[in-house]
Scaffold this active site. Structure first.
Site, short mmCIF file in Angstrom:
data_model
loop_
_atom_site.label_atom_id
_atom_site.label_comp_id
_atom_site.label_asym_id
_atom_site.label_seq_id
_atom_site.Cartn_x
_atom_site.Cartn_y
_atom_site.Cartn_z
CB SER A 8 30.22 -15.39 -9.13
OG SER A 8 29.29 -14.65 -8.36
CG ASP A 78 30.60 -6.39 -4.24
OD1 ASP A 78 31.52 -6.42 -3.40
OD2 ASP A 78 30.16 -7.40 -4.82
NE ARG A 123 35.72 -5.89 6.49
CZ ARG A 123 35.40 -7.17 6.65
NH1 ARG A 123 35.38 -7.70 7.86
NH2 ARG A 123 35.12 -7.93 5.60
#
Length: 289
Positions: A8, A78, A123
């Site tokens: 990405s 992550d 969350r």
């Protein structure tokens, strides 16, 4: 040297910055290897409905263990709570702003009931419910640019993101609101990077020069909350550690998906004891999960 990264724009920006910083302390050439992870390939599911352990890291770990790369660069949040026993975090560079931000053409208070907000984070969903926003929550996946385009188009009214990613991609012009850390508490490790090597790597010493002690202690304490609980993104948990008035402080909050606060807890003291503070909060939360 060879570095592994996801493909990405954000992952590449993070990796390129690490390579630039390394280049200032070593004369070695660094080759960038793009490795696609399972998390990159799955784009149609909420992360918390999946077995998310190592979702964005497993393939990079494999390349490290097979010595195809010398180190890997990850967003710290992550990382699974437990690394492979042959790997370690060689460095945590200085952390970028950990705050949550609003991406929208409207202000937060202008987003009324039934506004469409995109998120795949349990969350963030819990915090929206905690603040009684009554949004129509829509699953959203994809890179930062894709999520921004869905808000600027007609798909969504808003989304929530990590401020750090927008800073690293020079996309801060899209930020409508930066939320205080106690209003929407970030994920453990948000805003920080982790540089992973093999424990026996001869590159570890040079990479460790990129380590920022305060940032490392902060995010290790935050992750320790999750590690003590044995949970990842399957529970709505926010955690943030900072230095306040020369004292280390970590605050964490545990919610239900519906936005009910199950428990919130703060620990303060010496930065040397950061991980122990995170462990203590995790133990407190165990009675509520």
């Amino acid at each position: 040297m060879n570095v592994g990264t996801r493909g990405s724009q954000l992952a590449l920006a993070q990796t390129n910055q690490v390579c630039k910083d390394l280049a200032s302390i070593t004369n070695e050439n660094i080759d960038v290897n793009i490795i696609k992870t399972k998390g990159d390939k799955i784009t149609n599911s909420q992360l918390y409905n999946m077995d998310a352990k190592g979702l964005f890291t497993k393939e990079l770990d494999k390349a490290l263990l097979e010595e195809e790369i010398d180190f890997a660069v990850h967003s710290f949040k992550d990382l699974p709570t437990e690394l492979d026993e042959e790997l370690e975090i060689a460095a945590v560079p200085k952390r970028v702003a950990p705050n949550e931000v609003l991406i929208s053409n409207k202000n937060w208070d202008e987003l009324g009931p039934n506004s469409k907000l995109g998120t795949s984070s349990l969350r963030r969903e819990a915090f929206c419910n905690y603040h009684n926003k009554c949004f129509e929550l829509k699953p959203i996946r994809g890179n930062i640019e894709t999520r921004i385009s869905k808000v600027n188009g007609s798909d969504l009214d808003a989304t929530l993101m990590a401020q750090a990613g927008l800073i690293r991609l020079n996309l801060t012009q899209h930020i409508k609101t930066v939320f205080p850390l106690d209003y929407i508490t970030p994920a453990a490790g948000q805003g920080a990077l982790a540089i992973i090597t093999r424990k026996d790597s001869d590159k570890k010493e040079i990479i460790s020069k990129l380590n920022d002690y305060q940032s490392r202690q902060e995010v290790f304490a935050e992750k320790q909350v999750l590690e003590e609980l044995g949970v990842g993104c399957q529970w709505p948990i926010g955690a943030i550690a900072q230095m306040k008035d020369k004292q280390f402080c970590i605050y964490s909050i545990l919610l239900t998906k519906e936005g009910e606060v199950l428990k919130e807890h703060t620990e303060k003291g010496s930065i040397r004891d950061a991980v122990q503070f995170g462990k203590k909060i995790g133990k407190v939360f165990k009675d509520y999960v």
